[in-house]
Motif scaffolding. Structure first.
Motif, PDB file in Angstrom:
ATOM      1  N   HIS A   1       0.722  -1.193   0.046  1.00 34.18           N
ATOM      2  CA  HIS A   1      -0.060   0.173  -0.139  1.00 34.18           C
ATOM      3  C   HIS A   1       0.969   1.252   0.149  1.00 34.18           C
ATOM      4  O   HIS A   1       0.391   2.413  -0.730  1.00 34.18           O
ATOM      5  N   PHE A   2       1.975   1.284   0.625  1.00 43.05           N
ATOM      6  CA  PHE A   2       2.934   2.285   0.762  1.00 43.05           C
ATOM      7  C   PHE A   2       3.207   2.516  -0.754  1.00 43.05           C
ATOM      8  O   PHE A   2       3.431   3.618  -1.158  1.00 43.05           O
ATOM      9  N   ASN A   3       3.747   1.394  -1.399  1.00 43.22           N
ATOM     10  CA  ASN A   3       4.155   1.610  -2.799  1.00 43.22           C
ATOM     11  C   ASN A   3       3.167   2.067  -3.942  1.00 43.22           C
ATOM     12  O   ASN A   3       3.298   3.065  -4.519  1.00 43.22           O
ATOM     13  N   GLN A   4       1.929   1.657  -3.725  1.00 45.49           N
ATOM     14  CA  GLN A   4       0.969   1.842  -4.516  1.00 45.49           C
ATOM     15  C   GLN A   4       0.390   3.477  -4.238  1.00 45.49           C
ATOM     16  O   GLN A   4      -0.033   4.321  -5.179  1.00 45.49           O
ATOM     17  N   MET A   5       0.472   3.947  -3.002  1.00 41.55           N
ATOM     18  CA  MET A   5      -0.001   5.174  -2.865  1.00 41.55           C
ATOM     19  C   MET A   5       0.887   6.255  -3.101  1.00 41.55           C
ATOM     20  O   MET A   5       0.760   7.204  -3.778  1.00 41.55           O
ATOM     21  N   ALA A   6       2.275   5.857  -3.054  1.00 44.01           N
ATOM     22  CA  ALA A   6       3.269   6.737  -3.309  1.00 44.01           C
ATOM     23  C   ALA A   6       3.308   7.073  -4.961  1.00 44.01           C
ATOM     24  O   ALA A   6       3.511   8.059  -5.356  1.00 44.01           O
TER      25      ALA A   6
ATOM     26  N   PRO B   1       1.933  17.573  -8.285  1.00 39.42           N
ATOM     27  CA  PRO B   1       2.575  18.501  -7.800  1.00 39.42           C
ATOM     28  C   PRO B   1       2.087  18.852  -6.254  1.00 39.42           C
ATOM     29  O   PRO B   1       1.787  20.138  -6.068  1.00 39.42           O
ATOM     30  N   LEU B   2       2.192  17.783  -5.368  1.00 42.33           N
ATOM     31  CA  LEU B   2       1.817  18.166  -4.204  1.00 42.33           C
ATOM     32  C   LEU B   2       2.961  18.822  -3.502  1.00 42.33           C
ATOM     33  O   LEU B   2       3.860  18.575  -3.614  1.00 42.33           O
ATOM     34  N   ALA B   3       2.363  19.504  -2.457  1.00 40.18           N
ATOM     35  CA  ALA B   3       3.477  20.453  -1.723  1.00 40.18           C
ATOM     36  C   ALA B   3       3.746  19.577  -0.494  1.00 40.18           C
ATOM     37  O   ALA B   3       5.087  19.589  -0.197  1.00 40.18           O
ATOM     38  N   TYR B   4       2.981  18.745   0.137  1.00 39.28           N
ATOM     39  CA  TYR B   4       3.399  17.872   1.133  1.00 39.28           C
ATOM     40  C   TYR B   4       2.101  16.782   1.450  1.00 39.28           C
ATOM     41  O   TYR B   4       1.343  17.015   0.525  1.00 39.28           O
ATOM     42  N   ILE B   5       2.408  15.860   2.043  1.00 35.53           N
ATOM     43  CA  ILE B   5       1.561  14.953   2.690  1.00 35.53           C
ATOM     44  C   ILE B   5       1.763  14.993   4.129  1.00 35.53           C
ATOM     45  O   ILE B   5       2.516  15.234   4.655  1.00 35.53           O
ATOM     46  N   ASN B   6       0.553  14.742   4.834  1.00 36.86           N
ATOM     47  CA  ASN B   6       0.483  14.913   6.186  1.00 36.86           C
ATOM     48  C   ASN B   6       0.093  13.327   6.787  1.00 36.86           C
ATOM     49  O   ASN B   6      -0.904  12.863   6.428  1.00 36.86           O
ATOM     50  N   CYS B   7       1.220  12.694   7.340  1.00 34.10           N
ATOM     51  CA  CYS B   7       0.803  11.283   7.983  1.00 34.10           C
ATOM     52  C   CYS B   7       1.169  11.240   9.478  1.00 34.10           C
ATOM     53  O   CYS B   7       2.502  11.654   9.716  1.00 34.10           O
TER      54      CYS B   7
ATOM     55  N   VAL C   1       5.728   7.927   8.047  1.00 30.60           N
ATOM     56  CA  VAL C   1       6.374   9.142   7.522  1.00 30.60           C
ATOM     57  C   VAL C   1       7.695   8.691   6.787  1.00 30.60           C
ATOM     58  O   VAL C   1       8.024   9.091   5.829  1.00 30.60           O
ATOM     59  N   HIS C   2       8.485   7.470   7.428  1.00 33.28           N
ATOM     60  CA  HIS C   2       9.736   7.081   6.782  1.00 33.28           C
ATOM     61  C   HIS C   2       9.341   6.211   5.586  1.00 33.28           C
ATOM     62  O   HIS C   2      10.012   6.435   4.525  1.00 33.28           O
ATOM     63  N   ALA C   3       8.128   5.520   5.441  1.00 30.14           N
ATOM     64  CA  ALA C   3       8.049   4.761   4.281  1.00 30.14           C
ATOM     65  C   ALA C   3       7.877   5.926   3.289  1.00 30.14           C
ATOM     66  O   ALA C   3       8.114   5.431   1.916  1.00 30.14           O
ATOM     67  N   PHE C   4       6.984   6.869   3.387  1.00 26.98           N
ATOM     68  CA  PHE C   4       6.616   7.710   2.244  1.00 26.98           C
ATOM     69  C   PHE C   4       8.018   9.023   2.018  1.00 26.98           C
ATOM     70  O   PHE C   4       8.226   9.023   0.867  1.00 26.98           O
ATOM     71  N   TYR C   5       8.783   8.902   3.008  1.00 30.08           N
ATOM     72  CA  TYR C   5      10.036   9.617   2.873  1.00 30.08           C
ATOM     73  C   TYR C   5      10.796   8.901   1.999  1.00 30.08           C
ATOM     74  O   TYR C   5      11.603   9.511   1.102  1.00 30.08           O
ATOM     75  N   GLN C   6      10.727   7.533   1.917  1.00 26.99           N
ATOM     76  CA  GLN C   6      11.839   6.781   1.206  1.00 26.99           C
ATOM     77  C   GLN C   6      11.230   6.828  -0.361  1.00 26.99           C
ATOM     78  O   GLN C   6      11.941   6.289  -1.383  1.00 26.99           O
ATOM     79  N   ARG C   7       9.814   7.170  -0.627  1.00 22.20           N
ATOM     80  CA  ARG C   7       9.202   6.758  -1.715  1.00 22.20           C
ATOM     81  C   ARG C   7       8.852   7.983  -2.630  1.00 22.20           C
ATOM     82  O   ARG C   7       8.633   7.611  -3.848  1.00 22.20           O
TER      83      ARG C   7
END
Length: 313
Positions: free
Chosen positions: A174-179, A186-192, A233-239
């Motif tokens: 799911h991290f992979n698919q959502m990333a 052009p998102l400025a950020y995500i909040n998780c 946070v870290h999963a999305f930071y990686q992806r």
């Protein structure tokens, strides 16, 4: 000189710590107190097209490990928050704010963003894709095709800096698919993350639930969710594309928690349950605790350690 300053969407903030949407942000009085605190800025309650009363009480309950809530998006309507923030911006042109909004379908999302565009809002928008506590309404963030469709429509119609509030994810796939979806825009950020949806807390003495809506089912926050928040946070930071920054939310009650969110990749952090328990004085305490940790480790700014989580060899 130790600095906790940060920037999101090329907008600078003198502190990386702020409130989470839903806490100390329901009206002008609460937002003014946050604005005058040590917080770097504030985000408003998620505004809907029309004011909402929310779910019946009791709908929030504090536990020794955090909280459970089923608020149901009580808010004064997006127009109320837009008007207030614009008054502030006229007084303090150098300070930036976040407006949170949420619709119940893509048409409502677009209407909300049109209101923001027409109001000439100069701050950052947070589109909430993750409210777990509205009866009969599923969390949008778990429907990947719908998220993709919403973001496609949003960025065809809105040009300002915008981030999305996401629910917690629990599977690497799911991290992979959502990333993959998020990186298309052009998102400025995500909040998780938002609270973990549909938990249950029981009063042992009374042998009953502690909140009224949904027969006691509600979003879980506080200490309970910190490991999940850090993982997201870290999963999305990686992806994610490095242009998409991350705001970390979940389980922050001391400076060490703030430090760990930033170490995992957050550029900014939001405080929810602990703010509800302690009040806005928490921002001064958290800031000083973070600075003490940074000084002990030889860091002068958050860029010195942001995203630099180490792994076992």
């Amino acid at each position: 000189m130790i600095s906790t300053a940060t920037s999101i969407a090329q907008q600078k903030f003198n502190n990386c710590i702020m409130n989470a949407s839903g806490v100390w942000c329901s009206d002008e009085k609460e937002l003014t107190i946050i604005d005058n605190s040590a917080a770097g800025t504030f985000v408003t309650k998620s505004g809907t097209l029309q004011p909402r009363e929310g779910n019946p009480s009791p709908r929030y309950f504090e536990t020794s490990w955090g909280s459970i809530n089923s608020m149901g998006l009580p808010n004064r309507g997006l127009d109320y928050y837009l008007d207030f923030v614009q008054k502030l911006q006229q007084q303090k042109r150098q300070k930036h704010y976040f407006i949170s909004c949420t619709g119940f379908n893509v048409q409502e999302d677009l209407l909300l963003l049109k209101k923001i565009t027409d109001a000439d809002f100069k701050g950052i928008v947070e589109l909430n894709l993750s409210c777990p506590n509205v009866p009969g309404k599923p969390q949008t963030g778990y429907d990947f095709a719908t998220v993709d469709m919403i973001l496609k429509n949003v960025f065809e119609n809105y040009a300002g800096p915008l981030g999305v509030k996401l629910p917690p994810y629990f599977d690497i796939v799911h991290f992979n698919q959502m990333a993959q979806i998020l990186n298309k825009y052009p998102l400025a950020y995500i909040n998780c993350v938002n609270s973990i949806g549909n938990g249950l807390y029981i009063d042992d003495e009374k042998e009953q639930v502690v909140i009224k809506p949904k027969n006691g089912f509600g979003g879980i926050g506080g200490d309970y969710i910190k490991p999940t928040a850090l993982a997201n946070v870290h999963a999305f930071y990686q992806r994610l594309d490095p242009k998409i920054q991350i705001i970390g939310t979940g389980g922050i009650k001391n400076g060490q928690d703030v430090f760990e969110h930033i170490l995992c990749g957050a550029s900014m952090v939001q405080v929810g349950t602990a703010l509800m328990k302690e009040g806005p004085d928490i921002f001064e305490r958290l800031t000083q605790e973070l600075k003490t940790i940074m000084q002990a480790k030889g860091y002068s700014k958050i860029a010195d350690f942001k995203g630099k989580l180490k792994y076992l060899a």
